[in-house]
Design a protein around this motif. Structure first.
Motif, PDB file in Angstrom:
ATOM      1  N   UNK A   4      -9.181  -4.521   5.477  1.00 60.33           N
ATOM      2  CA  UNK A   4     -10.097  -4.125   4.415  1.00 60.33           C
ATOM      3  C   UNK A   4      -9.389  -3.930   3.086  1.00 60.33           C
ATOM      4  N   UNK A   5      -8.243  -3.226   3.116  1.00 58.56           N
ATOM      5  CA  UNK A   5      -7.481  -3.024   1.886  1.00 58.56           C
ATOM      6  C   UNK A   5      -6.836  -4.325   1.423  1.00 58.56           C
ATOM      7  N   UNK A   6      -6.406  -5.165   2.368  1.00 57.82           N
ATOM      8  CA  UNK A   6      -5.837  -6.456   1.991  1.00 57.82           C
ATOM      9  C   UNK A   6      -6.906  -7.360   1.379  1.00 57.82           C
ATOM     10  N   UNK A   7      -8.129  -7.283   1.904  1.00 58.53           N
ATOM     11  CA  UNK A   7      -9.218  -8.065   1.332  1.00 58.53           C
ATOM     12  C   UNK A   7      -9.530  -7.607  -0.092  1.00 58.53           C
TER      13      UNK A   7
ATOM     14  N   UNK B 264       1.846  -5.696   4.145  1.00 57.68           N
ATOM     15  CA  UNK B 264       1.444  -4.383   4.643  1.00 57.68           C
ATOM     16  C   UNK B 264       0.375  -4.455   5.721  1.00 57.68           C
ATOM     17  N   UNK B 265      -0.111  -5.647   6.023  1.00 55.23           N
ATOM     18  CA  UNK B 265      -1.018  -5.799   7.172  1.00 55.23           C
ATOM     19  C   UNK B 265      -0.303  -5.516   8.493  1.00 55.23           C
ATOM     20  N   UNK B 266       0.995  -5.632   8.496  1.00 51.25           N
ATOM     21  CA  UNK B 266       1.755  -5.487   9.741  1.00 51.25           C
ATOM     22  C   UNK B 266       2.053  -4.001   9.956  1.00 51.25           C
ATOM     23  N   UNK B 267       1.066  -3.296  10.504  1.00 43.51           N
ATOM     24  CA  UNK B 267       1.209  -1.889  10.885  1.00 43.51           C
ATOM     25  C   UNK B 267       1.545  -1.844  12.370  1.00 43.51           C
ATOM     26  N   UNK B 268       2.684  -1.300  12.708  1.00 42.34           N
ATOM     27  CA  UNK B 268       3.070  -1.270  14.106  1.00 42.34           C
ATOM     28  C   UNK B 268       2.267  -0.226  14.877  1.00 42.34           C
ATOM     29  N   UNK B 269       1.737  -0.632  16.006  1.00 40.07           N
ATOM     30  CA  UNK B 269       1.000   0.247  16.916  1.00 40.07           C
ATOM     31  C   UNK B 269      -0.120   1.020  16.202  1.00 40.07           C
ATOM     32  N   UNK B 270      -0.192   2.338  16.370  1.00 39.68           N
ATOM     33  CA  UNK B 270      -1.337   3.099  15.860  1.00 39.68           C
ATOM     34  C   UNK B 270      -1.162   3.639  14.433  1.00 39.68           C
ATOM     35  N   UNK B 271       0.027   3.604  13.892  1.00 43.52           N
ATOM     36  CA  UNK B 271       0.234   4.014  12.499  1.00 43.52           C
ATOM     37  C   UNK B 271       1.623   3.574  12.066  1.00 43.52           C
ATOM     38  N   UNK B 272       1.695   3.106  10.821  1.00 40.99           N
ATOM     39  CA  UNK B 272       2.988   2.708  10.265  1.00 40.99           C
ATOM     40  C   UNK B 272       3.324   3.597   9.084  1.00 40.99           C
TER      41      UNK B 272
ATOM     42  N   UNK C  96      -1.054 -11.802  -8.452  1.00 43.00           N
ATOM     43  CA  UNK C  96      -0.768 -12.810  -7.425  1.00 43.00           C
ATOM     44  C   UNK C  96       0.553 -12.509  -6.726  1.00 43.00           C
ATOM     45  N   UNK C  97       1.514 -11.994  -7.483  1.00 43.49           N
ATOM     46  CA  UNK C  97       2.809 -11.632  -6.902  1.00 43.49           C
ATOM     47  C   UNK C  97       2.672 -10.434  -5.967  1.00 43.49           C
ATOM     48  N   UNK C  98       1.957  -9.396  -6.400  1.00 45.79           N
ATOM     49  CA  UNK C  98       1.800  -8.192  -5.585  1.00 45.79           C
ATOM     50  C   UNK C  98       0.937  -8.436  -4.348  1.00 45.79           C
ATOM     51  N   UNK C  99       0.062  -9.432  -4.412  1.00 49.23           N
ATOM     52  CA  UNK C  99      -0.797  -9.719  -3.253  1.00 49.23           C
ATOM     53  C   UNK C  99       0.036 -10.027  -2.015  1.00 49.23           C
ATOM     54  N   UNK C 100       1.147 -10.719  -2.194  1.00 44.40           N
ATOM     55  CA  UNK C 100       2.007 -11.020  -1.046  1.00 44.40           C
ATOM     56  C   UNK C 100       2.474  -9.737  -0.378  1.00 44.40           C
TER      57      UNK C 100
ATOM     58  N   UNK D  17      -1.204  -1.183  -4.370  1.00 48.62           N
ATOM     59  CA  UNK D  17      -2.632  -1.284  -4.653  1.00 48.62           C
ATOM     60  C   UNK D  17      -3.042  -0.605  -5.961  1.00 48.62           C
ATOM     61  N   UNK D  18      -2.552   0.593  -6.281  1.00 44.14           N
ATOM     62  CA  UNK D  18      -2.942   1.179  -7.572  1.00 44.14           C
ATOM     63  C   UNK D  18      -2.548   0.309  -8.766  1.00 44.14           C
ATOM     64  N   UNK D  19      -1.369  -0.301  -8.702  1.00 42.76           N
ATOM     65  CA  UNK D  19      -0.958  -1.176  -9.804  1.00 42.76           C
ATOM     66  C   UNK D  19      -1.874  -2.382  -9.921  1.00 42.76           C
ATOM     67  N   UNK D  20      -2.287  -2.942  -8.793  1.00 43.63           N
ATOM     68  CA  UNK D  20      -3.190  -4.085  -8.832  1.00 43.63           C
ATOM     69  C   UNK D  20      -4.538  -3.692  -9.426  1.00 43.63           C
TER      70      UNK D  20
END
Length: 355
Positions: A234-237, A307-315, A298-302, A326-329
């Motif tokens: 959701x945040x990545x979208x 940050x989509x790669x959250x290990x297990x139940x919380x990263x 476009x650079x920060x989007x990468x 995200x705030x900068x974007x």
């Protein structure tokens, strides 16, 4: 001087957006955290999870609560997150016997993610208003000057004459599509993040969903079947949308900068930037800023996709990366919308005959 150009005492005039940035201030963040904890206490009191007197005492105390920010900073350096110390201070402010019910059944990520959402929703509303205004400006420009003849360019070379309306449509139509996307994005963002320690609300027994529903009403958010602590699409979208929007604004800026070149002369700028060495110049500063902000997002989007790669139940690491990006974007997007409005109000097409 600051590290970020968005709140730099000088550069923020060019690249910043005070209205959007205000939602990422320390004051706004703490206020959102307090809203979450107050709503949680009210909801748990309404559902009988905590005593009614405790819910009232927490709401009343937090209404006047002002944390020790210096202490929050020091303890966050140790804990990696602000919430443990913030909750400790809240419990002291509420006092006995009700202080122990502050934050009952919740976890740090519930507070931080929901606190972020509570600030993102009004930011997206600002974007919606500005997008509507830009579409109206482009429609008005089309009505006034759309029938003028300008040169189309393909691969940076003159192609065939087209109407200015054709150029304007390539600027306006993506913004109309982004406006529709924004409605869907806002719906995805405006959700309550509430799952407790590992997303199961285990401390609330069978009252978890009821408390979540009640709290969502207090906060004006919708509930989810379960917490999305480690599901960050959701945040990545949202980040993808911000990059798409600033990219389309960057295309407008790039076109205007090229068309305003002296040797092309198909757009006239009513105002522009001056030169310290060449006083005759009218530099297309607003157009250039749109290109820069598009490339920045476009650079920060990468990074947001990393940050989509959250290990297990919380990263801890991926989550922290989101806070950095995200705030900068969001502020960059606000600045792009603001600059685009100023730029469009300062341009006029110039019909140029070509033989």
């Amino acid at each position: 001087m600051t590290v970020s150009p968005f709140d730099h005492p000088i550069l923020s005039g060019l690249l910043g957006d005070g209205e959007v940035a205000a939602h990422f201030s320390t004051e706004a963040e703490i206020a959102a955290f307090i809203r979450f904890e107050s709503a949680l206490a009210e909801a748990e009191a309404a559902e009988g999870v905590i005593p009614a007197e405790a819910g009232q005492a927490i709401a009343q105390a937090l209404g006047a609560f002002r944390p020790d920010v210096a202490r929050l900073r020091a303890e966050t350096a140790r804990d990696g997150v602000v919430v443990p110390e913030l909750v400790r201070q809240m419990r002291v402010a509420v006092g006995e016997p009700h202080g122990r019910y502050v934050h009952f059944g919740a976890t740090s990520q519930d507070v931080i993610d929901t606190g972020l959402v509570l600030r993102l929703v009004p930011v997206l509303d600002i974007f919606a208003d500005r997008l509507d205004a830009l579409v109206d400006m482009l429609t008005d420009l089309d009505d006034r000057q759309g029938q003028l003849s300008v040169m189309a360019h393909t691969r940076m070379q003159a192609a065939i004459p087209v109407t200015a309306s054709r150029k304007i449509a390539s600027w306006r139509d993506p913004l109309v599509r982004h406006r529709s996307r924004l409605t869907a994005i806002r719906d995805q963002v405006a959700v309550l993040h509430f799952g407790g320690a590992a997303g199961t609300l285990e401390k609330l027994d069978d009252k978890g969903s009821d408390v979540a529903e009640e709290a969502s009403v207090w906060l004006g958010l919708r509930t989810l079947p379960r917490a999305r602590h480690s599901e960050r699409d959701g945040f990545a979208e949202l980040a993808s949308f911000l990059s798409l929007l600033t990219g389309s604004l960057g295309k407008i800026g790039q076109d205007i900068a090229l068309m305003a070149q002296n040797e092309v002369g198909e757009i006239r700028l009513a105002s522009g930037g001056g030169s310290s060495a060449m006083p005759h110049k009218v530099n297309p500063v607003g157009a250039e800023v749109l290109v820069s902000l598009a490339r920045f997002n476009a650079t920060l989007l990468a990074g947001m996709h990393q940050a989509l790669v959250h290990e297990n139940e919380r990263s801890g690491s991926a989550w922290t990366l989101e806070w950095m990006l995200l705030p900068q974007m969001a502020v960059a997007t606000g600045a792009a919308l603001r600059n685009a409005a100023a730029l469009l109000s300062a341009i006029s097409f110039v019909a140029v005959s070509r033989t």
